[in-house]
Design a protein around this motif. Structure first.
Motif, PDB file in Angstrom:
ATOM      1  N   MET A  18      14.548  -0.514  -0.696  1.00 23.00           N
ATOM      2  CA  MET A  18      13.157  -0.580  -0.124  1.00 23.00           C
ATOM      3  C   MET A  18      13.012   0.801   0.714  1.00 23.00           C
ATOM      4  N   ASP A  51       3.628   0.674  -5.704  1.00 18.91           N
ATOM      5  CA  ASP A  51       5.018   0.768  -5.296  1.00 18.91           C
ATOM      6  C   ASP A  51       5.044   0.115  -3.722  1.00 18.91           C
ATOM      7  N   ASP A  52       6.046  -0.700  -3.517  1.00 16.77           N
ATOM      8  CA  ASP A  52       6.236  -1.350  -2.556  1.00 16.77           C
ATOM      9  C   ASP A  52       6.959  -0.407  -1.584  1.00 16.77           C
ATOM     10  N   CYS A  53       6.731  -0.721  -0.152  1.00 16.15           N
ATOM     11  CA  CYS A  53       7.841   0.259   0.653  1.00 16.15           C
ATOM     12  C   CYS A  53       7.571  -0.062   2.101  1.00 16.15           C
ATOM     13  N   GLN A  54       8.056   0.279   3.176  1.00 16.25           N
ATOM     14  CA  GLN A  54       7.966  -0.150   4.782  1.00 16.25           C
ATOM     15  C   GLN A  54       7.183   0.916   5.368  1.00 16.25           C
ATOM     16  N   ALA A  63       5.783  -4.442   6.218  1.00 16.45           N
ATOM     17  CA  ALA A  63       5.694  -4.350   4.522  1.00 16.45           C
ATOM     18  C   ALA A  63       4.371  -3.773   4.197  1.00 16.45           C
ATOM     19  N   ALA A  64       4.593  -3.056   3.181  1.00 12.68           N
ATOM     20  CA  ALA A  64       3.383  -2.294   2.507  1.00 12.68           C
ATOM     21  C   ALA A  64       3.327  -2.029   1.315  1.00 12.68           C
ATOM     22  N   HIS A  65       2.385  -1.502   0.489  1.00 12.72           N
ATOM     23  CA  HIS A  65       2.429  -0.841  -0.697  1.00 12.72           C
ATOM     24  C   HIS A  65       1.516   0.378  -0.715  1.00 12.72           C
ATOM     25  N   GLU A  67      -1.334   2.393  -1.924  1.00  7.28           N
ATOM     26  CA  GLU A  67      -2.622   2.135  -2.452  1.00  7.28           C
ATOM     27  C   GLU A  67      -3.331   3.337  -3.045  1.00  7.28           C
ATOM     28  N   LEU A  75      -1.273   3.762   2.453  1.00  2.00           N
ATOM     29  CA  LEU A  75      -0.538   2.289   2.420  1.00  2.00           C
ATOM     30  C   LEU A  75      -1.465   1.165   2.952  1.00  2.00           C
ATOM     31  N   GLU A  78       0.809  -4.825   4.942  1.00  2.81           N
ATOM     32  CA  GLU A  78       0.973  -6.683   4.819  1.00  2.81           C
ATOM     33  C   GLU A  78       1.540  -7.203   5.934  1.00  2.81           C
TER      34      GLU A  78
END
Length: 255
Positions: A18, A51-54, A63-65, A67, A75, A78
């Motif tokens: 991650m 893609d997901d990331c932090q 938590a983020a993805h 955009e 990002l 979340e």
């Protein structure tokens, strides 16, 4: 490959990494990666929208993805994740070591949870500090700490300051709730006897040659408490790490 090893690999696949990035908040639900972070995400890691990331910002982890990727990497935030920061804020006052030992200290103490690192120019320091080192060594140590912070999932990067004189150190120690000086000549007075729940703690570590008796007296006059780390003598680059981890273990932050 033996069949038992092959089956084990299939049964327990490796987890995907991650990726974590320092970001700046745009609004309640969006953040933008800092320029260097954006370049790393797109050009090195080859991440793209979706893609997901932090996101690491404001001392918190989200938590983020991704955009958007142009003109900035945006990002979508979340959930806010539990803070990884210790409940005890430790400032390490580190006797300036020779060579590249500060690289190790910056990296490992960041991983351990140290909040701030401040080099100190004790009388027995072999290493010297010149004005140009503010522009050369400090940024390097800060970069090492930033990479370590992302790797270990911290929400902040420890601040690393220019070296202090012993006089300036003595002026700074009363600003902390508790100041501890691991000293090889101290016997029978450990961390456990002195930490009683204080949340802002200074740990003072001498250089390769140690802290002189005269300097110990100055530190004691400033409120610092000499302590032992046990019967074994640590090197300067590991003493602060050992003391910090020991204190965080006492506080319950290593559980």
């Amino acid at each position: 490959m033996p069949m038992d090893r092959l089956h084990a690999k299939e049964e327990f696949p490796e987890e995907e990494t991650m990726h974590r990035f320092f970001a700046k908040r745009l609004d309640d639900t969006h953040a933008a990666l800092l320029p260097d972070e954006a370049a790393h995400a797109l050009k090195v890691l080859r991440l793209s929208a979706g893609d997901d990331c932090q996101a690491l910002m404001e001392g918190q982890v989200y938590a983020a993805h991704i955009e958007e990727t142009s003109p900035e990497v945006i990002l979508l935030l979340e959930d806010q994740l539990p803070s990884p920061e210790p409940s005890v804020r430790i400032t390490l006052y580190q006797g300036l070591p020779k060579g590249d030992k500060m690289d190790y200290i910056a990296q490992k103490c960041t991983e351990a949870g140290i909040y701030r690192i401040v080099p100190v120019l004790f009388s027995r320091c072999v290493a010297k500090w010149e004005k140009k080192d503010d522009d050369k060594k400090l940024p390097r140590w800060q970069r090492i700490a930033a990479e370590a912070a992302k790797q270990c999932g911290r929400a902040i990067t420890p601040e690393i300051l220019s070296p202090l004189s012993v006089k300036a150190l003595c002026a700074a120690l009363p600003l902390h709730d508790l100041s501890l000086v691991p000293w090889e000549e101290q016997k029978g007075n450990g961390l456990k006897k002195n930490w009683t729940g204080q949340k802002d703690v200074a740990i003072v570590i001498g250089p390769e040659g140690g802290i002189s008796p005269e300097e110990i007296q100055l530190l004691k006059a400033a409120g610092a408490v000499p302590v032992t780390l046990g019967p074994r003598i640590f090197r300067t680059e590991t003493a602060g790490l050992a003391a910090g981890i020991s204190l965080l273990t006492l506080s319950g932050d290593m559980e």
